[in-house]
Design a protein around this motif. Sequence first.
Motif, mmCIF file in Angstrom:
data_model
loop_
_atom_site.group_PDB
_atom_site.id
_atom_site.type_symbol
_atom_site.label_atom_id
_atom_site.label_comp_id
_atom_site.label_asym_id
_atom_site.label_seq_id
_atom_site.Cartn_x
_atom_site.Cartn_y
_atom_site.Cartn_z
ATOM 1 N N THR A 25 0.933 -1.201 -0.008
ATOM 2 C CA THR A 25 -0.080 0.124 0.106
ATOM 3 C C THR A 25 0.723 1.144 0.072
ATOM 4 N N ASN A 29 1.049 4.050 -3.095
ATOM 5 C CA ASN A 29 0.525 5.263 -2.731
ATOM 6 C C ASN A 29 1.720 6.367 -3.332
ATOM 7 N N MET A 32 1.706 6.705 -6.812
ATOM 8 C CA MET A 32 0.852 7.608 -7.515
ATOM 9 C C MET A 32 1.289 8.958 -7.296
ATOM 10 N N MET A 33 1.780 9.080 -6.032
ATOM 11 C CA MET A 33 2.108 10.671 -5.703
ATOM 12 C C MET A 33 3.446 11.145 -6.495
ATOM 13 N N VAL A 77 -10.042 6.808 3.988
ATOM 14 C CA VAL A 77 -8.673 6.127 3.039
ATOM 15 C C VAL A 77 -9.221 5.842 1.615
ATOM 16 N N GLN A 80 -9.713 8.555 -0.937
ATOM 17 C CA GLN A 80 -8.775 9.131 -1.418
ATOM 18 C C GLN A 80 -8.271 8.360 -2.634
ATOM 19 N N MET A 81 -8.608 7.172 -2.838
ATOM 20 C CA MET A 81 -8.018 6.303 -3.889
ATOM 21 C C MET A 81 -8.491 6.818 -5.188
#
Length: 91
Positions: A25, A29, A32-33, A77, A80-81
């Motif tokens: 995870t 994440n 993605m950022m 959470v 936010q995906m």
Amino acid sequence: MSTTTDTNQQIIVVVVAGGGPVGLTFALNLTMMMGKNAKIIIYEGRWFVDGQGEMRWQDEKQGKTRRDQVVTLQDHVIEQMPDYIKQGLFR
């Protein structure tokens, strides 16, 4: 640790210890950022490459037994995906 590319763009190198739910995870994440600005390396001793070149979890054949794991995600959470990840997880 960071490195530079041919275009002198700095890339951060992140090493994640563990490919379980939390490590994966975190790595997803961060991807993605950061996108292509990060190189993420995951070290996981429970993974191996089988005879066909596929990466798999070790199991009884390798003398390992897996325990069931439950991952709880809170609504804030999940919200936010990105939509495509939510669709893949919660079809």
